[in-house]
Design a protein around this motif. Sequence first.
Motif, short mmCIF file in Angstrom:
data_model
loop_
_atom_site.label_atom_id
_atom_site.label_comp_id
_atom_site.label_asym_id
_atom_site.label_seq_id
_atom_site.Cartn_x
_atom_site.Cartn_y
_atom_site.Cartn_z
N LEU A 291 3.86 -1.97 3.76
CA LEU A 291 3.32 -0.67 3.35
C LEU A 291 3.27 0.30 4.54
O LEU A 291 3.09 -0.13 5.67
CB LEU A 291 1.92 -0.84 2.76
N GLY A 293 1.06 2.51 5.51
CA GLY A 293 -0.24 3.05 5.95
C GLY A 293 -0.72 2.47 7.27
O GLY A 293 0.01 1.75 7.97
N GLN A 308 -8.25 15.81 0.90
CA GLN A 308 -7.16 15.18 1.67
C GLN A 308 -7.29 15.34 3.19
O GLN A 308 -6.42 14.89 3.93
CB GLN A 308 -5.78 15.68 1.22
N VAL A 344 -4.18 10.11 2.53
CA VAL A 344 -4.48 9.66 1.17
C VAL A 344 -4.79 8.16 1.23
O VAL A 344 -4.30 7.46 2.12
CB VAL A 344 -3.29 9.90 0.20
N MET A 345 -5.63 7.71 0.28
CA MET A 345 -5.84 6.27 0.14
C MET A 345 -4.82 5.80 -0.87
O MET A 345 -4.73 6.33 -1.97
CB MET A 345 -7.26 5.96 -0.37
N GLU A 346 -4.00 4.84 -0.47
CA GLU A 346 -2.94 4.36 -1.34
C GLU A 346 -2.82 2.86 -1.18
O GLU A 346 -2.76 2.38 -0.05
CB GLU A 346 -1.62 5.02 -0.92
N GLN A 347 -2.83 2.15 -2.29
CA GLN A 347 -2.74 0.69 -2.28
C GLN A 347 -3.74 0.08 -1.30
O GLN A 347 -3.41 -0.81 -0.52
CB GLN A 347 -1.31 0.25 -1.98
N GLU A 349 -5.25 1.30 1.34
CA GLU A 349 -5.25 1.63 2.78
C GLU A 349 -5.05 3.13 2.99
O GLU A 349 -4.63 3.84 2.07
CB GLU A 349 -4.16 0.84 3.52
N ARG A 351 -3.16 6.26 4.36
CA ARG A 351 -1.83 6.66 4.76
C ARG A 351 -1.92 8.07 5.34
O ARG A 351 -2.56 8.94 4.74
CB ARG A 351 -0.88 6.62 3.56
N VAL A 353 -0.53 11.54 6.01
CA VAL A 353 0.53 12.37 5.42
C VAL A 353 1.09 13.31 6.49
O VAL A 353 2.30 13.50 6.60
CB VAL A 353 -0.02 13.17 4.21
N ASP A 371 6.63 14.73 5.88
CA ASP A 371 7.24 14.06 4.71
C ASP A 371 8.75 13.99 4.88
O ASP A 371 9.38 12.97 4.59
CB ASP A 371 6.93 14.85 3.41
#
Length: 457
Positions: A291, A293, A308, A344-347, A349, A351, A353, A371
């Motif tokens: 991942l 993050g 964010q 952002v919190m994703e899966q 953890e 991350r 941006v 990005d």
Amino acid sequence: MAQLNDWPWCHWAAQRPQATALIVEHQPISWQALQQQVERLAADFQHQGVLPGSGVVLCGKNSYPLLLAYLALLQCGARLLPLNPALPTAMLTALLPELDIVFAVGPDELPDLPSHIIRLAPPTGAEYPLQRLPWCEQRLATLTLTSGSSGLPKAAAHSYAGHLASAEGVLRLMDFQPQDRWLLSLPLFHVSGQGIVWRWLAVGAQLVVREMQPLATALAGCTHASLVPTQLWRLLSEPLIEHALKEVLLGGAMIPVSLSQQAEAMGIRCWCGYGLTELASTVCAKRADELPGVGLPLYGREIRLVEQEIWIRSQSLALGYWQRGALLPMVDEQGWFHTRDRGVMEQGELRIVGRLDNLFFSGGEGVQPEDVERVLAAHPQILQVFIVPVDDSEFGQRPVAVIDSEGDLTLDALLAWADNRLANFQRPVALFALPDEMKTGGIKISRRQVWEWLAKH
Ligand code: 4YB
């Protein structure tokens, strides 16, 4: 982590006088010898007028004399500002008077500094008695310059407690034992270099101070290193035959998954970190996985996402920004530091941006340069890429790519490769090679510098 009731080098010299504290090039130095050298230099600085609270610039590239001066100035109780020797004179002229700097010292030639700053002379060999200052964790120890995107850098003021809190969080995650060796692989004028020093002091392990070029040679016998992604790319691009490297802490910029996976495949445990100057280095970190993050906050840190924006509360936070004899607060009423980083919190953890301030608009669409950079950085020839906005009468602004690459790469080839990975408004409209003169100096290339260079072309 040891409970310290004395200057760390004195603590370890009392506990294990003959144990190796440092390896300078290939020469081991014991804690006892280190303590003697630090105290002798501290007494010399005191003799030249350095008092507790004196503002002192320490300027130079990493070396054993630079490290000794760092420790000796701390033991004098100085308010120590480690300085990048590559900073432009105009910036120093504007900045240093704001920071109440009285003295400057450095093992190499010092840059042009405002004339009221007194240069400390190199030690003459004479020995002076040391005025012993008690170790006090809460004392203001260092000023570290931020790499702010606009205007003058700010000076984050850390106490010993802050540096040690930073070390503790990392040491609860990574395995770093007294017999291990961490290469001083990042500059002392950056928190990432000081982070290495404070982890070493907290554990009483071994620090390796060496000529850093080439990195593969500098790493001989080292078990640990802190690296920014470009350093690890370069390291992996050449054969790394025998190495002792067990763990690497990565950070400072976006860490491509393919990079940490390549290193993991060679048996190097990689830790993906997210850190900031104000937080005395690492805030979040995790063992590298598939991942993108940076894991979760380390021990002693809390994070919050507000629209964010990443907010942080931590024991390792600086006491404030030093300016004209005062500490300017850096937190809101609840103690949160607002980073201006977008996350952002994703899966499960965090991350990262990108920087909120980097966002720009092209034909009404928001372009977060990071990005686009993440997509392009996966191109096999690209070592580093910056997406910079250029003014455009029709679109407002449009993205331009500036790349550090291996071999030639054309815009058409890059766009063809990135074909369905970028939206139309994200596609760079021009491609430039990153000029060599930007690849030296600090640990990171400043986006602003790239933008200024581009504006001139
Ligand atoms: C990131 C980022 C990430 C920071 N993804 N953007 O000891 C360490 O933690 C360490 C180890 C190896 C290399 C660097 C470090 C650091 O300390 C890095 C600390 C740092 O870069 N401080 S800084 O003040 O110069 O910049 C902070 C900014 O850098 C953040 O606000 C982010 O924008 C960016 N950043 N880690 C993406 N993993």
